[in-house]
Design an enzyme around this catalytic site. Structure first.
Site, PDB file in Angstrom:
ATOM      1  N   TYR A   1       0.190 -18.710   2.191  1.00 21.39           N
ATOM      2  CA  TYR A   1      -0.289 -19.328   1.086  1.00 21.39           C
ATOM      3  C   TYR A   1      -1.378 -19.435   0.964  1.00 21.39           C
ATOM      4  O   TYR A   1      -2.390 -18.906   0.256  1.00 21.39           O
ATOM      5  CB  TYR A   1       0.596 -20.320   0.172  1.00 21.39           C
ATOM      6  CG  TYR A   1       0.554 -21.101  -0.881  1.00 21.39           C
ATOM      7  CD1 TYR A   1       0.578 -20.154  -1.872  1.00 21.39           C
ATOM      8  CD2 TYR A   1      -0.260 -22.295  -1.274  1.00 21.39           C
ATOM      9  CE1 TYR A   1      -0.830 -20.597  -3.326  1.00 21.39           C
ATOM     10  CE2 TYR A   1      -1.131 -22.615  -1.795  1.00 21.39           C
ATOM     11  CZ  TYR A   1      -1.014 -21.640  -3.829  1.00 21.39           C
ATOM     12  OH  TYR A   1      -0.618 -22.324  -4.234  1.00 21.39           O
ATOM     13  N   ASN A   5      -3.119 -15.905 -12.648  1.00 22.47           N
ATOM     14  CA  ASN A   5      -3.094 -17.389 -12.623  1.00 22.47           C
ATOM     15  C   ASN A   5      -1.385 -16.800 -11.867  1.00 22.47           C
ATOM     16  O   ASN A   5      -1.316 -18.502 -11.049  1.00 22.47           O
ATOM     17  CB  ASN A   5      -2.484 -18.283 -14.000  1.00 22.47           C
ATOM     18  CG  ASN A   5      -1.702 -19.273 -13.219  1.00 22.47           C
ATOM     19  OD1 ASN A   5      -1.607 -20.390 -13.044  1.00 22.47           O
ATOM     20  ND2 ASN A   5      -0.312 -18.964 -14.060  1.00 22.47           N
ATOM     21  N   GLY A  41       1.283 -14.680 -15.693  1.00 23.09           N
ATOM     22  CA  GLY A  41       1.937 -16.235 -15.137  1.00 23.09           C
ATOM     23  C   GLY A  41       1.512 -16.848 -15.834  1.00 23.09           C
ATOM     24  O   GLY A  41       1.331 -18.177 -15.465  1.00 23.09           O
ATOM     25  N   ILE A  88      -1.435 -30.060  -9.193  1.00 26.75           N
ATOM     26  CA  ILE A  88      -1.712 -30.130 -10.350  1.00 26.75           C
ATOM     27  C   ILE A  88       0.409 -30.114 -10.514  1.00 26.75           C
ATOM     28  O   ILE A  88       0.633 -29.317 -10.320  1.00 26.75           O
ATOM     29  CB  ILE A  88      -1.940 -29.013 -11.100  1.00 26.75           C
ATOM     30  CG1 ILE A  88      -3.241 -28.418 -10.487  1.00 26.75           C
ATOM     31  CG2 ILE A  88      -1.991 -28.854 -12.545  1.00 26.75           C
ATOM     32  CD1 ILE A  88      -4.787 -29.804 -10.444  1.00 26.75           C
ATOM     33  N   SER A 144       4.471 -18.067 -17.883  1.00 29.42           N
ATOM     34  CA  SER A 144       6.149 -18.809 -18.927  1.00 29.42           C
ATOM     35  C   SER A 144       5.754 -20.706 -17.973  1.00 29.42           C
ATOM     36  O   SER A 144       6.903 -20.365 -18.819  1.00 29.42           O
ATOM     37  CB  SER A 144       6.602 -18.353 -18.103  1.00 29.42           C
ATOM     38  OG  SER A 144       7.883 -18.325 -16.793  1.00 29.42           O
ATOM     39  N   LYS A 178      -5.056 -17.917  -0.407  1.00 27.81           N
ATOM     40  CA  LYS A 178      -5.522 -18.287  -1.414  1.00 27.81           C
ATOM     41  C   LYS A 178      -6.719 -18.392  -0.830  1.00 27.81           C
ATOM     42  O   LYS A 178      -8.110 -18.090  -1.808  1.00 27.81           O
ATOM     43  CB  LYS A 178      -4.970 -19.359  -1.739  1.00 27.81           C
ATOM     44  CG  LYS A 178      -3.666 -19.678  -2.486  1.00 27.81           C
ATOM     45  CD  LYS A 178      -4.053 -18.659  -3.914  1.00 27.81           C
ATOM     46  CE  LYS A 178      -2.654 -19.214  -4.496  1.00 27.81           C
ATOM     47  NZ  LYS A 178      -3.097 -18.550  -6.239  1.00 27.81           N
ATOM     48  N   SER A 181      -6.162 -22.294  -5.122  1.00 26.95           N
ATOM     49  CA  SER A 181      -6.195 -23.234  -4.166  1.00 26.95           C
ATOM     50  C   SER A 181      -6.947 -24.360  -3.047  1.00 26.95           C
ATOM     51  O   SER A 181      -7.491 -23.001  -2.405  1.00 26.95           O
ATOM     52  CB  SER A 181      -4.413 -23.117  -4.351  1.00 26.95           C
ATOM     53  OG  SER A 181      -4.202 -24.530  -3.705  1.00 26.95           O
ATOM     54  N   ASP A 184       5.850  -7.673 -13.726  1.00 27.91           N
ATOM     55  CA  ASP A 184       5.498  -8.322 -12.929  1.00 27.91           C
ATOM     56  C   ASP A 184       4.238  -7.615 -12.325  1.00 27.91           C
ATOM     57  O   ASP A 184       4.280  -6.498 -11.968  1.00 27.91           O
ATOM     58  CB  ASP A 184       6.613  -7.879 -11.793  1.00 27.91           C
ATOM     59  CG  ASP A 184       6.530  -8.301 -10.496  1.00 27.91           C
ATOM     60  OD1 ASP A 184       6.210  -8.746  -9.978  1.00 27.91           O
ATOM     61  OD2 ASP A 184       8.338  -8.306  -9.601  1.00 27.91           O
ATOM     62  N   ALA A 243      -3.854 -18.244   3.246  1.00 23.80           N
ATOM     63  CA  ALA A 243      -4.462 -17.501   3.897  1.00 23.80           C
ATOM     64  C   ALA A 243      -4.823 -16.655   2.735  1.00 23.80           C
ATOM     65  O   ALA A 243      -5.800 -16.273   2.095  1.00 23.80           O
ATOM     66  CB  ALA A 243      -3.631 -16.918   4.996  1.00 23.80           C
TER      67      ALA A 243
END
Ligand SMILES: NC(=O)c1ccc[n+]([C@@H]2O[C@H](COP(=O)([O-])OP(=O)(O)OC[C@H]3O[C@@H](n4cnc5c(N)ncnc54)[C@H](OP(=O)(O)O)[C@@H]3O)[C@@H](O)[C@H]2O)c1
Length: 254
Positions: free
Chosen positions: A159, A94, A17, A192, A19, A163, A146, A67, A161
């Protein structure tokens, strides 16, 4: 401890990830320090300008469209990297992201999608790199979690849960895979400023100012704050660090 132990020169680093946002900063930052980097995204056209930027300062880079939710594409990316650079020293998981929904609004399919793109794919990447690390006698993994995985995260429940799962997976992998000489650590960023986060978390100047006011460091986080910690974890200087999660939030989350 010699300063040379803080070098990542000639290390082969895969950044999933990459890009945009944190991943882009990691790829460019490691390349500037002399690492050979693999950049990845689901869209090859988003990787081209980053590849060009890295090449413009003499960096060594390989772009791989894949992917991370698809096991065959993940395995293929690791194999391509091995073929191109001969080894892999560091995998940075990432890739990820979310959309804002409270849990009463979130459908089972939505929950699955968020967990799949933030937790399952981390496991897929770790599993795909493990045989390569085993064969070459070791390697390092950094998982990007996170602070949402540590604290309650209203509006980002699936998200958070997922992380949290990444933090726990990091700990278990660090124990189970120590026998392969694999070090596994985790970074838990606070807010961030990136393309992805700005849109979901702080779309207005007012919201940004509120976060700044709540942050003891007195500013918003930038991708380079995450890069600096990853650079350390990727070096020999961190060879006794494994299973850890470093929170980077300017002191906002304690
Ligand atoms: N920014 C923050 O405040 C913050 C805070 C805590 C944690 N994090 C975590 O840090 C990481 C990076 O965040 P960010 O803010 O830089 O995100 P971002 O700006 O949304 O960028 C996400 C990157 O991941 C890639 N990606 C997403 N799903 C992918 C998949 N299935 N396969 C391959 N690539 C995929 C995207 O590329 P394509 O769309 O081109 O595929 C993009 O390059 C994420 O894991 C995020 O959860 C961020």
């Amino acid at each position: 401890m010699a300063l040379a132990d803080f070098s990542v020169k000639d290390k082969v680093v895969v950044v999933t990830g990459s890009s945009q946002g944190i991943g882009r900063a990691l790829a460019i930052g490691f390349a500037k320090e002399g690492a050979k980097v693999v950049i990845n995204s689901r869209k090859i056209e988003k990787l081209q300008p980053i590849e060009e930027e890295i090449k413009s300062f003499g960096g060594d880079v390989l772009s791989v469209q894949a992917d991370m939710r698809k096991v065959d594409e993940v395995v293929n990316m690791m194999q391509k990297t091995k073929q191109h650079f001969g080894r892999i020293d560091l995998l940075i998981n990432n890739a990820g992201g979310s959309f804002g929904h409270t849990l009463d609004e979130l459908s089972p399919n939505g929950f699955d999608a968020v967990v799949r793109n933030n937790l399952n794919q981390v496991f897929y990447c770790c599993s795909a790199v493990r045989p390569i690390f085993e064969e070459q006698g070791g390697g390092k993994i950094i998982n990007i979690s996170s602070v949402a995985g540590i604290y309650a995260s209203p509006g980002l429940g699936a998200y958070g849960a997922a992380k949290a799962g990444v933090i726990n997976l990091t700990k278990t992998l660090s124990k189970e895979w120590a026998k392969y000489n694999i070090l596994v650590n985790c970074i838990a960023p606070g807010l961030i400023i990136t393309e992805g986060a700005e849109e979901v978390l702080v779309p207005t100047q007012e919201k940004k100012q509120k976060v700044i006011d709540e942050t003891p460091a007195g500013r918003l986080g930038v991708p380079e704050d995450i890069l600096n910690a990853c650079l350390y974890l990727g070096t020999e200087a961190a060879s006794f660090v494994t299973g850890e999660t470093i929170t980077i939030s300017g002191g906002r989350t304690h």
